[in-house]
Design a protein around this motif. Structure first.
Motif, mmCIF file in Angstrom:
data_model
loop_
_atom_site.group_PDB
_atom_site.id
_atom_site.type_symbol
_atom_site.label_atom_id
_atom_site.label_comp_id
_atom_site.label_asym_id
_atom_site.label_seq_id
_atom_site.Cartn_x
_atom_site.Cartn_y
_atom_site.Cartn_z
ATOM 1 N N ILE A 6 57.626 61.926 49.841
ATOM 2 C CA ILE A 6 57.677 63.386 49.703
ATOM 3 C C ILE A 6 57.700 63.771 48.233
ATOM 4 O O ILE A 6 57.006 64.700 47.804
ATOM 5 C CB ILE A 6 58.920 63.948 50.431
ATOM 6 N N ARG A 10 54.872 66.038 46.375
ATOM 7 C CA ARG A 10 55.206 67.265 45.656
ATOM 8 C C ARG A 10 54.799 67.177 44.191
ATOM 9 O O ARG A 10 54.307 68.151 43.611
ATOM 10 C CB ARG A 10 56.704 67.544 45.772
ATOM 11 N N HIS A 48 54.514 71.437 53.125
ATOM 12 C CA HIS A 48 55.329 71.685 51.934
ATOM 13 C C HIS A 48 55.324 73.153 51.511
ATOM 14 O O HIS A 48 56.373 73.696 51.123
ATOM 15 C CB HIS A 48 54.818 70.827 50.773
ATOM 16 N N TYR A 49 54.163 73.798 51.562
ATOM 17 C CA TYR A 49 54.054 75.171 51.056
ATOM 18 C C TYR A 49 53.161 76.002 51.963
ATOM 19 O O TYR A 49 52.260 75.471 52.622
ATOM 20 C CB TYR A 49 53.489 75.177 49.633
#
Length: 207
Positions: A6, A10, A48-49
């Motif tokens: 992760i 990111r 994530h986004y």
């Protein structure tokens, strides 16, 4: 503990959005080109986004969070006058926006678009609100103010002034800092600081 995969994902997303936002306005960055640049697929991105703007905010905020700490430090822990700490904090933000000049110039504020200008405003408003909450514990007492209103006034004002300074291309950083210092109200700092004497001393040192 966050999974290493992760963290790597990111980091790749943050690198990609910082590169792309330096090349074109945030509004023009598509999810497809973003994921291509990051080397991930769309499914992973949406884990994530929700949008490129969220990724950009996440990439910029760690630097700004470090700056926040300067503004909200306990006066008993300071090795300099609070006014000097304020000046250094603003100077840190100038360093930040200059380091990311293409991003801030390429994505000016457009009213809650989640771009870098919004990130900067959230930082300054949130920082000043936090500061006022702590400042209320120190002498002398604060005037009868609404912390939300005052932090919004000074926070948005500082962010707008910084972006104006960056967009103007004026290299005179000292003149900008002097202008910000004289706008700080006398009651802003705790009793250990003598406002007008401190202002005069800092202005003299930066003249």
């Amino acid at each position: 503990m966050v999974d290493a995969r992760i963290l790597r994902t990111r980091a790749a997303l943050h690198r990609a959005i910082l590169e792309l936002a330096a090349e074109k306005p945030l509004a023009e960055i598509t999810v497809s080109e973003f994921t291509d640049r990051a080397g991930i697929n769309r499914v992973t991105f949406y884990k994530h986004y929700a949008a490129p703007a969220d990724a950009l905010a996440a990439a910029l905020e760690p630097e700004l969070e470090v700056i926040r700490e300067r503004f909200v430090a306990d006066p008993d822990s300071l090795t300099a006058e609070p006014l000097e700490v304020f000046q250094h904090g603003v100077n840190d933000i100038l360093d930040h926006v200059e380091a990311h000049r293409p991003i801030y110039l390429g994505s000016p504020a457009s009213g809650g678009d989640g771009g870098p200008a919004d990130v900067l405003s959230r930082l300054t408003v949130g920082t000043f609100k936090h500061y006022l909450e702590r400042r209320a514990l120190w002498e002398p007492a604060l005037p009868d103010i609404d912390h939300d209103v005052v932090s919004a006034f000074y926070g948005h004002g500082l962010a707008a002034a910084i972006l104006h300074w960056l967009q103007s291309g004026d290299p005179d950083r000292e003149a900008f800092l002097r202008s910000m210092i004289v706008l700080v109200p006398d009651w802003w700092f705790p009793a250990a600081h003598t406002p007008q004497e401190g202002v005069d001393a800092v202005l003299a040192a930066s003249a």
